[in-house]
Every structure is written in structure tokens, then in C-alpha cells.
Write a protein that holds these residues in place. Structure first.
Motif, PDB file in Angstrom:
ATOM      1  N   LYS A 376       0.842  -1.203   0.000  1.00  0.00           N
ATOM      2  CA  LYS A 376       0.000   0.000   0.000  1.00  0.00           C
ATOM      3  C   LYS A 376       0.873   1.248   0.000  1.00  0.00           C
ATOM      4  O   LYS A 376       2.079   1.189   0.243  1.00  0.00           O
ATOM      5  CB  LYS A 376      -0.925   0.016   1.213  1.00  0.00           C
ATOM      6  N   TYR A 377       0.239   2.386  -0.288  1.00  0.00           N
ATOM      7  CA  TYR A 377       0.863   3.696  -0.182  1.00  0.00           C
ATOM      8  C   TYR A 377       0.016   4.522   0.788  1.00  0.00           C
ATOM      9  O   TYR A 377      -1.194   4.688   0.574  1.00  0.00           O
ATOM     10  CB  TYR A 377       0.935   4.385  -1.540  1.00  0.00           C
ATOM     11  N   GLU A 378       0.616   5.040   1.840  1.00  0.00           N
ATOM     12  CA  GLU A 378      -0.145   5.706   2.891  1.00  0.00           C
ATOM     13  C   GLU A 378      -0.738   7.036   2.438  1.00  0.00           C
ATOM     14  O   GLU A 378      -1.846   7.400   2.846  1.00  0.00           O
ATOM     15  CB  GLU A 378       0.752   5.943   4.116  1.00  0.00           C
ATOM     16  N   ASN A 379      -0.011   7.772   1.594  1.00  0.00           N
ATOM     17  CA  ASN A 379      -0.421   9.153   1.313  1.00  0.00           C
ATOM     18  C   ASN A 379      -0.589   9.451  -0.169  1.00  0.00           C
ATOM     19  O   ASN A 379      -0.556  10.620  -0.563  1.00  0.00           O
ATOM     20  CB  ASN A 379       0.612  10.120   1.909  1.00  0.00           C
ATOM     21  N   SER A 380      -0.748   8.433  -0.984  1.00  0.00           N
ATOM     22  CA  SER A 380      -0.884   8.671  -2.416  1.00  0.00           C
ATOM     23  C   SER A 380      -1.805   7.634  -3.044  1.00  0.00           C
ATOM     24  O   SER A 380      -2.098   6.597  -2.449  1.00  0.00           O
ATOM     25  CB  SER A 380       0.485   8.658  -3.094  1.00  0.00           C
ATOM     26  N   THR A 381      -2.253   7.927  -4.253  1.00  0.00           N
ATOM     27  CA  THR A 381      -3.217   7.066  -4.934  1.00  0.00           C
ATOM     28  C   THR A 381      -2.617   6.475  -6.198  1.00  0.00           C
ATOM     29  O   THR A 381      -1.631   6.984  -6.744  1.00  0.00           O
ATOM     30  CB  THR A 381      -4.485   7.855  -5.305  1.00  0.00           C
ATOM     31  N   GLU A 382      -3.246   5.392  -6.689  1.00  0.00           N
ATOM     32  CA  GLU A 382      -2.815   4.753  -7.932  1.00  0.00           C
ATOM     33  C   GLU A 382      -4.019   4.480  -8.822  1.00  0.00           C
ATOM     34  O   GLU A 382      -5.119   4.152  -8.331  1.00  0.00           O
ATOM     35  CB  GLU A 382      -2.106   3.424  -7.636  1.00  0.00           C
ATOM     36  N   THR A 383      -3.793   4.613 -10.113  1.00  0.00           N
ATOM     37  CA  THR A 383      -4.791   4.214 -11.104  1.00  0.00           C
ATOM     38  C   THR A 383      -4.169   3.158 -11.994  1.00  0.00           C
ATOM     39  O   THR A 383      -3.099   3.376 -12.579  1.00  0.00           O
ATOM     40  CB  THR A 383      -5.256   5.406 -11.955  1.00  0.00           C
ATOM     41  N   ILE A 384      -4.820   2.010 -12.103  1.00  0.00           N
ATOM     42  CA  ILE A 384      -4.282   0.866 -12.842  1.00  0.00           C
ATOM     43  C   ILE A 384      -5.154   0.621 -14.065  1.00  0.00           C
ATOM     44  O   ILE A 384      -6.365   0.386 -13.944  1.00  0.00           O
ATOM     45  CB  ILE A 384      -4.264  -0.396 -11.949  1.00  0.00           C
ATOM     46  N   THR A 385      -4.550   0.686 -15.252  1.00  0.00           N
ATOM     47  CA  THR A 385      -5.260   0.394 -16.500  1.00  0.00           C
ATOM     48  C   THR A 385      -4.641  -0.844 -17.140  1.00  0.00           C
ATOM     49  O   THR A 385      -3.423  -0.896 -17.364  1.00  0.00           O
ATOM     50  CB  THR A 385      -5.171   1.583 -17.474  1.00  0.00           C
ATOM     51  N   VAL A 386      -5.470  -1.838 -17.444  1.00  0.00           N
ATOM     52  CA  VAL A 386      -4.990  -3.095 -18.005  1.00  0.00           C
ATOM     53  C   VAL A 386      -4.823  -2.958 -19.514  1.00  0.00           C
ATOM     54  O   VAL A 386      -5.751  -2.547 -20.222  1.00  0.00           O
ATOM     55  CB  VAL A 386      -5.959  -4.253 -17.684  1.00  0.00           C
ATOM     56  N   LEU A 387      -3.640  -3.286 -20.010  1.00  0.00           N
ATOM     57  CA  LEU A 387      -3.367  -3.251 -21.443  1.00  0.00           C
ATOM     58  C   LEU A 387      -3.675  -4.584 -22.103  1.00  0.00           C
ATOM     59  O   LEU A 387      -4.232  -4.630 -23.208  1.00  0.00           O
ATOM     60  CB  LEU A 387      -1.895  -2.883 -21.683  1.00  0.00           C
ATOM     61  N   SER A 388      -3.288  -5.672 -21.459  1.00  0.00           N
ATOM     62  CA  SER A 388      -3.546  -6.999 -22.023  1.00  0.00           C
ATOM     63  C   SER A 388      -3.494  -8.041 -20.910  1.00  0.00           C
ATOM     64  O   SER A 388      -2.891  -7.821 -19.861  1.00  0.00           O
ATOM     65  CB  SER A 388      -2.523  -7.347 -23.110  1.00  0.00           C
ATOM     66  N   GLY A 389      -4.114  -9.186 -21.184  1.00  0.00           N
ATOM     67  CA  GLY A 389      -4.135 -10.264 -20.207  1.00  0.00           C
ATOM     68  C   GLY A 389      -5.328 -10.164 -19.279  1.00  0.00           C
ATOM     69  O   GLY A 389      -6.168  -9.260 -19.381  1.00  0.00           O
ATOM     70  N   MET A 390      -5.409 -11.145 -18.377  1.00  0.00           N
ATOM     71  CA  MET A 390      -6.480 -11.174 -17.382  1.00  0.00           C
ATOM     72  C   MET A 390      -5.888 -11.425 -16.005  1.00  0.00           C
ATOM     73  O   MET A 390      -4.838 -12.055 -15.883  1.00  0.00           O
ATOM     74  CB  MET A 390      -7.484 -12.287 -17.716  1.00  0.00           C
ATOM     75  N   GLY A 391      -6.583 -10.903 -14.994  1.00  0.00           N
ATOM     76  CA  GLY A 391      -6.094 -11.119 -13.638  1.00  0.00           C
ATOM     77  C   GLY A 391      -7.121 -10.706 -12.616  1.00  0.00           C
ATOM     78  O   GLY A 391      -8.278 -10.416 -12.938  1.00  0.00           O
ATOM     79  N   LYS A 392      -6.666 -10.692 -11.371  1.00  0.00           N
ATOM     80  CA  LYS A 392      -7.530 -10.249 -10.277  1.00  0.00           C
ATOM     81  C   LYS A 392      -6.758  -9.275  -9.403  1.00  0.00           C
ATOM     82  O   LYS A 392      -5.575  -9.462  -9.132  1.00  0.00           O
ATOM     83  CB  LYS A 392      -7.995 -11.434  -9.437  1.00  0.00           C
ATOM     84  N   LEU A 393      -7.449  -8.224  -8.973  1.00  0.00           N
ATOM     85  CA  LEU A 393      -6.924  -7.311  -7.986  1.00  0.00           C
ATOM     86  C   LEU A 393      -7.602  -7.628  -6.662  1.00  0.00           C
ATOM     87  O   LEU A 393      -8.844  -7.668  -6.595  1.00  0.00           O
ATOM     88  CB  LEU A 393      -7.174  -5.862  -8.407  1.00  0.00           C
TER      89      LEU A 393
END
Length: 441
Positions: A376-393
Motif C-alpha cells: 500500500k501507499y499511505e499518502n498517495s493514490t494509484e490508477t491501474i489500467t490493463v493493457l492486455s491479459g487477465m487477472g484479479k486485484l
């Protein structure tokens, strides 16, 4: 017999492809021994493959810093254990720590023989057969250090030399001393007198090592030695032990051997003159280029040059002068924009700051079946965009499907991991804020 690969280099000599997280021995520019083709391997992978072919890989340990553990496990698929140095303190502490690891963590017998070798020699399978022979000799000796000496093919000024006793002959040579990198006239005299190149290989019984530790009040327990590591002198094994030991022998090795420590020597063994998107004009001579940027590189009129382009920087150098690159890096910021982890890779493609807000864009690959550890990051955010493949967050216990084109935002302070399903998962991750990743669990 145990083998320890000393792999604690700082990663400066092959800049900009090498850095502290990906030192020169982990860069994939080589071919496997005896193999052709486009799939490249690192120096570590090549040497480990040769150890495997010689039947020595099962008892091989790598000694390296904590920052390099993940890339070692990734490149060797977990086949070799790592004796982790708590800090860099030259080869004498690294050798002692490795001995302690073998004794207290691997259950080795004090009478077992251990051979140490650098991780970056360019050599043949015969090299490892000679290491076996050296180990057999040391197993039947007492308080003796064994070395592997390369039979010189020319009077090199780049290597150190082993000096056998005058008139020494036969399989096992008594050693009377050493000579560091000589000038050319001295090198010619050494070769004429039967001196051998020092290949950086030395072996001894584990029981011999404890006496070298006695002056420093450090014992042979691995975990305790790691805690007391600063008590050991920051010196090379050559200076601390070899130059003062009176029972040293050597065996000859008379086949290909080269230290690929610089761009100059590395390019001599590259089968292609370029790797990556490189266009040459017809006037270039004896030049090599490596381009991992994914954009075109055009080279014109280059003579005896090496060009290397990565996200960490660009090098344009005369081949001979490239051997002195460390002198030019002292004032450069030590950054690493490419990391290889046990689960995949991270490539930083952009860093920016606007109105005091920092943003970092990364391209990550999660290998099929692998999982990014919970963090994790305590004081910041993330945006995740999938380009290819499949998975689970997995976000704080909740599973979110990841498919090509999907986007997920992770708020500050929220712990998550990612798993790739079926095939490699490739994503763009935009990190907003200046924060340090925190492992969870």
C-alpha cells in the motif's frame, strides 16, 4: 562440494543498462553456452546454466545484497538460495557470510569444500570441470587454499596474475605470490615466466574460515554474523587472506576465459552488433549498440564505439574509454527506472511534478500465475489500467476482475495485490503523490 557465486556488484560499469537494482550480471545480453537464437540471457543465467551442465548447481548459493534477491530469484526460477549481505563491504565479509550461511543454514559439514567464483566470467564447460578437480585436491589437503589459473593467451594488462613457484610443474602448482594488473613489459615477462591469469576462483574447506574471523570477534552463525557485519573489515579476500597465506596451490585452466566487466570486453562477445531498434549507415566500423527504449536509434560514422540507450540514460563512448565510465558517474543521481521482481517487471516511463504534485507512470508486467505481494501507499493514490491479459486485484479482501481496457483506482492507505491469470498481465500504473511503498503482511 559447494559453489558460491559472488554477485554483489554495484552496477556502474555497464551504465546506463545497469544500476543498483539491476547490476551488470543481470542484464540479458548474452547467449546461453553453445546456444544461438534471439532469446538472451544474463551473465548470472549463463553461468548457472554451465554449473547445471557440470552437475554443480544443486549445491550453489548466490551471495548478493537484499536489493538483488528478487531479480536473482526471478532469473534462476528459485533454483539457488541467496546469502543476503546486509550491506556492501567487499569480498572478505561476503566470503565469510557465505561460509556461515552454508554451515548454519544449509547444514554443511566443516570438512566440506567450498569454491567461490565471480558471476560474470565468459568461459566454457571445461572451466567448471577444472573447478571440480581443484575441489578434489583441496578435499585431501589441510589448511590449503586452491586457485584456478588461466593459461594466458597474450600478455594482458587488464588481469591480475598468479605466480607459481619457480620450476613448479604437474597438476597442482605451489603458489609463491601474486601480481596485480601490470604494464605491458611486465606482463610479457610474467607470461614468459609461466605466470597464470587470476580467474578469481578460490576454494578451501569450511573449517579453515573460522580462524580468519577470530581477530574480529565474530562467530560462524549466519544470522549473528549478519547483525555483526560492520565488525568485519571492508577489504577484499585477496588482501585480507590470500596475500598473507602460505599454503596456496593452483590448477591450470587452458581454454576460453574472459572477464566481461566493461562495455569494451562485453561487446567483444556479443554475437550481434546491435540489440533493439538500431539502424546503421555503411560507414560504421567495429561498433556496437544496445537500445531498449523502444524508439529508433540511428548510428552514422561510428568507429570503435559503444552506444547504449535506456530509460536511465544514454551512453556514447569510445570502446577503450568506456572502461573508465565509473569516473563519469560520481555526480549523477543514482536512479533505477527498470526493476525485475520475482513476479515480473516494472518500467518507469515518466516522472513529472505540477503545482507541487508528483506523478509517476509505470508499465508493469505480472508473469502468468504470479502475484504482486500485498502492499500500500499511505499518502498517495494509484490508477491501474490493463493493457492486455487477465487477472484479479485483491483490494482489502475484495476481488476485482482485471481485463484488457479495465481501469481501477486504489485510494491512499488501501492495501492490494494483483494476480495474473492464464497469461502475462500488462498494465499502466499512474501514481499520484510522493510516497514509499509499504509491504503488508
Amino acid at each position: 562440494m559447494y559453489i558460491v557465486l559472488l554477485s554483489g556488484g554495484s552496477g556502474k560499469r555497464l551504465w546506463p543498462l545497469s544500476n543498483d537494482l539491476c547490476s551488470k550480471q543481470y542484464i540479458k545480453l548474452m547467449n546461453h553456452d553453445g546456444a544461438d537464437g534471439e532469446e538472451k540471457c544474463s551473465m548470472l543465467q549463463r553461468v548457472f546454466g554451465q554449473l547445471k551442465a557440470a552437475g554443480l548447481s544443486g549445491n550453489t548459493v548466490v551471495c548478493a545484497s537484499d536489493a538483488q534477491v528478487e531479480i536473482i530469484e526471478s532469473q534462476l526460477d528459485g533454483e539457488a538460495e541467496v546469502a543476503v549481505e546486509p550491506m556492501r563491504r567487499d569480498t572478505f565479509p561476503a566470503v565469510m557470510l557465505s561460509c556461515a550461511y552454508l554451515l548454519s543454514e544449509k547444514g554443511a559439514d566443516p570438512e566440506d569444500v567450498v569454491a567461490f567464483l565471480p558471476v560474470d566470467p565468459y568461459t566454457t564447460g571445461a572451466f567448471f570441470e577444472r573447478i571440480k578437480r581443484l575441489g578434489e585436491s583441496i578435499a585431501s589437503a589441510e589448511q590449503t587454499i586452491g586457485l584456478l589459473g588461466g593459461v594466458p593467451t597474450y600478455p594482458s594488462t587488464k588481469y591480475g596474475y598468479i605466480l607459481p613457484e619457480d620450476g613448479a610443474d604437474g597438476e597442482l602448482l605451489s603458489v609463491r605470490g601474486f601480481r596485480e594488473k601490470p604494464d605491458e613489459p611486465a606482463a610479457e615477462e610474467l607470461v614468459a615466466g609461466g605466470a597464470l591469469w587470476n580467474c578469481g576462483v578460490f576454494c578451501f574447506k569450511l573449517s579453515t574460515a573460522s580462524q580468519w574471523l577470530a581477530p574480529y570477534g565474530v562467530g560462524m552463525d549466519y544470522r549473528q554474523m549478519a547483525a555483526d557485519y560492520e565488525k568485519l573489515p571492508k577489504r577484499s579476500f585477496d588482501y585480507e587472506v590470500l596475500e598473507h597465506w602460505d599454503r596456496i596451490v593452483a590448477v591450470r585452466y587452458a581454454d576460453i576465459w574472459k572477464d566481461l566487466g566493461t562495455w569494451n570486453t562485453l561487446t567483444e562477445e556479443m554475437p550481434e552488433k546491435s540489440i533493439g531498434d538500431v539502424t546503421w549507415d555503411g560507414t560504421c566500423e567495429n561498433s556496437h549498440a544496445v537500445n531498449v527504449l523502444g524508439i529508433p536509434l540511428v548510428v552514422m560514422g561510428a568507429k570503435d564505439m559503444v552506444i547504449a540507450a535506456s530509460h536511465d540514460g544514454i551512453l556514447v563512448a569510445d570502446k577503450h574509454q568506456s572502461s573508465y565510465i565509473k569516473d563519469c558517474l560520481t555526480d549523477l543521481e543514482d536512479t533505477s527506472r527498470y526493476e525485475e521482481r520475482r513476479w515480473g517487471t516494472i518500467k518507469t516511463i515518466d516522472e513529472d511534478e505540477d503545482d507541487g504534485i508528483k506523478s509517476t507512470t509505470k508499465r508493469i508486467k505480472v508473469v502468468a500465475g504470479k502475484t504482486v505481494p500485498m502492499h500500500k501507499y499511505e499518502n498517495s493514490t494509484e490508477t491501474i489500467t490493463v493493457l492486455s491479459g487477465m487477472g484479479k486485484l485483491i483490494l482489502e479482501g475484495i476481488e476485482v476482475d482485471l481485463t484488457a481496457g479495465s481501469t481501477v483506482s486504489v485510494a491512499a492507505g488501501k492495501a492490494y495485490s494483483i494476480k495474473a491469470l492464464g497469461s502475462d498481465l500488462r498494465c499502466i500504473v499512474i501514481h499520484i503523490g510522493e510516497d514509499t511503498e509499504v509491504a503488508v503482511g
